[in-house]
Enzyme design. Structure first.
Site, short mmCIF file in Angstrom:
data_model
loop_
_atom_site.label_atom_id
_atom_site.label_comp_id
_atom_site.label_asym_id
_atom_site.label_seq_id
_atom_site.Cartn_x
_atom_site.Cartn_y
_atom_site.Cartn_z
N TYR A 9 15.12 -28.64 -32.66
CA TYR A 9 16.29 -28.73 -33.53
C TYR A 9 17.37 -27.71 -33.19
O TYR A 9 18.40 -27.64 -33.85
CB TYR A 9 15.87 -28.54 -34.99
CG TYR A 9 15.06 -27.28 -35.20
CD1 TYR A 9 15.67 -26.06 -35.44
CD2 TYR A 9 13.67 -27.32 -35.11
CE1 TYR A 9 14.93 -24.90 -35.60
CE2 TYR A 9 12.92 -26.16 -35.28
CZ TYR A 9 13.55 -24.96 -35.52
OH TYR A 9 12.80 -23.82 -35.67
N GLY A 10 17.18 -26.92 -32.14
CA GLY A 10 18.13 -25.86 -31.80
C GLY A 10 18.39 -25.78 -30.32
O GLY A 10 18.83 -26.75 -29.70
N GLU A 44 9.16 -19.46 -27.75
CA GLU A 44 9.16 -19.27 -29.20
C GLU A 44 8.26 -18.12 -29.64
O GLU A 44 8.11 -17.86 -30.83
CB GLU A 44 8.73 -20.56 -29.91
CG GLU A 44 9.55 -21.78 -29.54
CD GLU A 44 11.02 -21.71 -29.94
OE1 GLU A 44 11.45 -20.71 -30.57
OE2 GLU A 44 11.76 -22.66 -29.63
#
Length: 140
Positions: free
Chosen positions: A13-14, A81
């Site tokens: 989503y980024g 991440e």
């Protein structure tokens, strides 16, 4: 697509979205891309967003993409991440979710447990948010 198979579905989503700054890191491992949505709230951590799925009030549909990647692709995403595994000191947690509009579509997502004090992003699109910031000149 369950864990343990050679192909893994991950909702992004980024900065991992196609065309965004970190997509190049996983692009060699991406086998397909499909639009998707999950319910939650986005937060602005500067160069990237954080996502909280619930408990922050005012959840909305978050726009993103379902990437089908190889095991190596998931490993690269885990590194980016800073996800080291269940119970480890992770920057993002990785959990299993379903698409908010297509229940048959499910996979992994990287998220935060809370907002970490960052400002909330109005709307559900990182791309749109970045575009608006660039147009207003508030992003260097």
């Amino acid at each position: 697509m369950k864990e343990g198979t050679d192909l893994i579905r991950v909702f992004v989503y980024g900065t991992l979205l196609v065309g965004e700054s970190n997509h190049r890191m996983v692009a060699p491992y991406v086998l397909s891309v499909r639009p998707g949505r999950v319910r939650g709230a986005l937060f602005d951590a500067g160069a990237y967003p954080g996502l909280v799925l619930s408990g922050c009030g005012g959840e909305t549909d978050i726009e993103g993409e379902w990437l089908v990647v190889t095991q190596e692709g998931l490993h690269r995403m885990d590194e980016l991440e800073e996800y080291y595994g269940p119970g480890a000191r992770n920057d993002y947690e990785r959990i299993w979710v379903r698409d908010s509009r297509r229940e048959e579509c499910e996979g992994w997502i990287y998220l935060w447990n809370d907002s970490r004090g960052y400002p909330r992003i109005a709307g559900g699109s990182w791309r749109e948010y970045v575009r608006r910031k660039l147009e207003s000149g508030s992003m260097l």
